[in-house]
Design an enzyme around this catalytic site. Structure first.
Site, PDB file in Angstrom:
ATOM      1  N   SER A 124      -9.948   5.521  -4.888  1.00 18.20           N
ATOM      2  CA  SER A 124     -10.859   6.643  -5.099  1.00 18.20           C
ATOM      3  C   SER A 124     -10.361   7.636  -6.154  1.00 18.20           C
ATOM      4  CB  SER A 124     -11.090   7.352  -3.768  1.00 18.20           C
ATOM      5  OG  SER A 124      -9.859   7.773  -3.197  1.00 18.20           O
TER       6      SER A 124
ATOM      7  N   LYS B  22       0.858  -1.183   0.000  1.00 23.95           N
ATOM      8  CA  LYS B  22       0.000   0.000   0.000  1.00 23.95           C
ATOM      9  C   LYS B  22       0.892   1.230   0.000  1.00 23.95           C
ATOM     10  CE  LYS B  22      -3.561   2.393   2.606  1.00 23.95           C
ATOM     11  NZ  LYS B  22      -4.537   2.295   3.703  1.00 23.95           N
TER      12      LYS B  22
ATOM     13  N   LYS C 262      -2.067  -1.632  -3.983  1.00 27.83           N
ATOM     14  CA  LYS C 262      -2.958  -0.473  -3.927  1.00 27.83           C
ATOM     15  C   LYS C 262      -2.137   0.807  -3.964  1.00 27.83           C
ATOM     16  CE  LYS C 262      -5.813   1.842  -0.614  1.00 27.83           C
ATOM     17  NZ  LYS C 262      -6.183   1.940   0.768  1.00 27.83           N
TER      18      LYS C 262
HETATM   19  C1  PBG Z   1      -7.443   3.233   5.406  1.00 26.58           C
HETATM   20  C2  PBG Z   1      -7.655   3.178   3.933  1.00 26.58           C
HETATM   21  C3  PBG Z   1      -7.439   4.172   2.954  1.00 26.58           C
HETATM   22  C4  PBG Z   1      -7.911   3.629   1.760  1.00 26.58           C
HETATM   23  C5  PBG Z   1      -8.360   2.340   2.027  1.00 26.58           C
HETATM   24  N1  PBG Z   1      -8.175   2.082   3.372  1.00 26.58           N
HETATM   25  C6  PBG Z   1      -6.965   5.566   3.049  1.00 26.58           C
HETATM   26  C7  PBG Z   1      -5.607   5.907   3.450  1.00 26.58           C
HETATM   27  O1  PBG Z   1      -4.746   5.046   3.639  1.00 26.58           O
HETATM   28  O2  PBG Z   1      -5.398   7.100   3.623  1.00 26.58           O
HETATM   29  C8  PBG Z   1      -7.946   4.336   0.435  1.00 26.58           C
HETATM   30  C9  PBG Z   1      -8.941   3.805  -0.550  1.00 26.58           C
HETATM   31  C10 PBG Z   1      -9.260   4.718  -1.677  1.00 26.58           C
HETATM   32  O3  PBG Z   1      -8.612   5.752  -1.914  1.00 26.58           O
HETATM   33  O4  PBG Z   1     -10.200   4.388  -2.413  1.00 26.58           O
HETATM   34  N2  PBG Z   1      -6.146   3.424   5.837  1.00 26.58           N
END
Ligand code: PBG
Length: 326
Positions: free
Chosen positions: A276, A196, A249
């Protein structure tokens, strides 16, 4: 002797039926996971401004939303909770009467064969908006692990099929696996957000999930977008810690990581999250008439599968399933 090569690749492109017959990658509704934002203290759905066609749902509206998703042909959901209270210790993240356990029970009542996946991270539950416990102004890894483990057990107890830890704490998969097993949930699976990246593409999500950090950013725990080898190391460690499936991701900007993790760890199912910002870029350009939304979304998702993803988490899930059925 012919001036042309014997193999003419255009021969198999001549008609739609030929192209379909020789297509290497196929999207199917069964590969798709629909994210859902559930808000504890709202009475009705509220649209997310930066994500056209995406809303935050009230608990009471979940059954209707689940019916829509199932009618489209999608059978898996990823739940994100927005609680009514936040504090430094993310207390609401671990309570059984909190938003996600209640959402799980509601979803289960409306569809007993639905695959229910829950995001396990505290950024929507902490008053500072970070993904872990703060000590001396920094996110502390080891004190966050028991919080994530407790949250995972609460979700498993409520009936989640799969726990998806996304906090990017070292050792989170092992901590959650041990806690689940100890609490009697050996059958609850873990889908690890392995690679991530600290990405600008999460912007619209943070509006939807009310999880923008109150200070600083997430670069001290999420991955540097410049790092390729490290993504493989993250995936390998999650596999060793007991993850049942791995994830990359965001998806489209990181197709190289999807391909390499698939090559290096071929025995593990691999998911990719079209996040997103990826969704918002397509939707915003489409709203201006600059891109064809349906064609662009299908092309992006096909590329993500072609790179090696077995499953895709996408805000387009139910709409794509509808398009594929046409
Ligand atoms: C929680 C999380 C996030 C996303 C999924 N789980 C946000 C982040 O890490 O700031 C992002 C998903 C998306 O942008 O669609 N930590």
């Amino acid at each position: 002797m012919s001036h042309f090569p014997h193999r003419r690749l255009r021969r198999l492109r001549r008609s739609s039926a030929l192209r379909t017959l020789f297509r290497e990658t196929r999207l199917s509704p069964s590969d798709l996971i629909q994210p859902i934002f559930v808000v504890e203290n709202e009475a009705a759905a509220v649209p997310v401004a930066s994500m056209p066609c995406v809303s935050r749902y009230a608990l009471a509206e979940l059954p209707r939303r689940i019916d829509q998703i199932r009618a489209a042909g999608v059978r898996s959901v990823l739940l994100f909770g927005i609680p009514s209270t936040k504090d430094a210790l993310a207390s609401a993240a671990r309570a059984m009467d909190s938003v996600v356990p209640r959402a799980i029970e509601t979803c289960r009542r409306s569809a007993d064969d639905l695959v229910i996946i829950t995001d396990v991270c505290v950024c929507s539950y902490t008053d500072h908006g970070h993904c872990g416990m703060i000590a001396n102004g920094a996110v502390e890894n080891d004190t966050t692990l028991p919080v994530l483990a407790e949250m995972a057990v609460a979700h498993a107890r409520a009936g989640a099929d799969i726990i998806a830890p996304s906090a990017m704490m070292d050792g989170q998969v092992a901590a959650i696996r041990t806690a689940l097993d100890t609490a009697g949930f050996a059958e609850t699976a873990i889908l690890a957000y392995s690679a991530k990246f600290a990405s600008s593409f999460y912007g619209p999500f943070r509006e939807a999930a009310d999880s923008t950090p109150g200070f600083g950013d997430r670069r001290a725990y999420q991955m540097d977008p410049a790092n390729a080898r490290e993504a493989v190391a993250e995936a390998r460690m999650d596999a060793e810690e007991g993850a049942d499936a791995l994830m990359v991701k965001p998806a489209l900007p990181y197709l190289d990581r999807i391909a390499e993790i698939k090559r290096e760890l071929p025995d593990w199912p691999l998911a990719a999250y079209q996040v997103s910002g990826e969704y918002a870029m397509i939707a915003a350009a489409a709203a201006r008439g600059w891109l064809n939304e349906r064609a662009t979304a299908l092309e992006s998702l096909t590329a993500i599968k072609r790179a090696g993803a077995d499953l895709i988490i996408t805000y387009y899930a139910d709409r794509v399933a509808g398009w594929l059925a046409e």
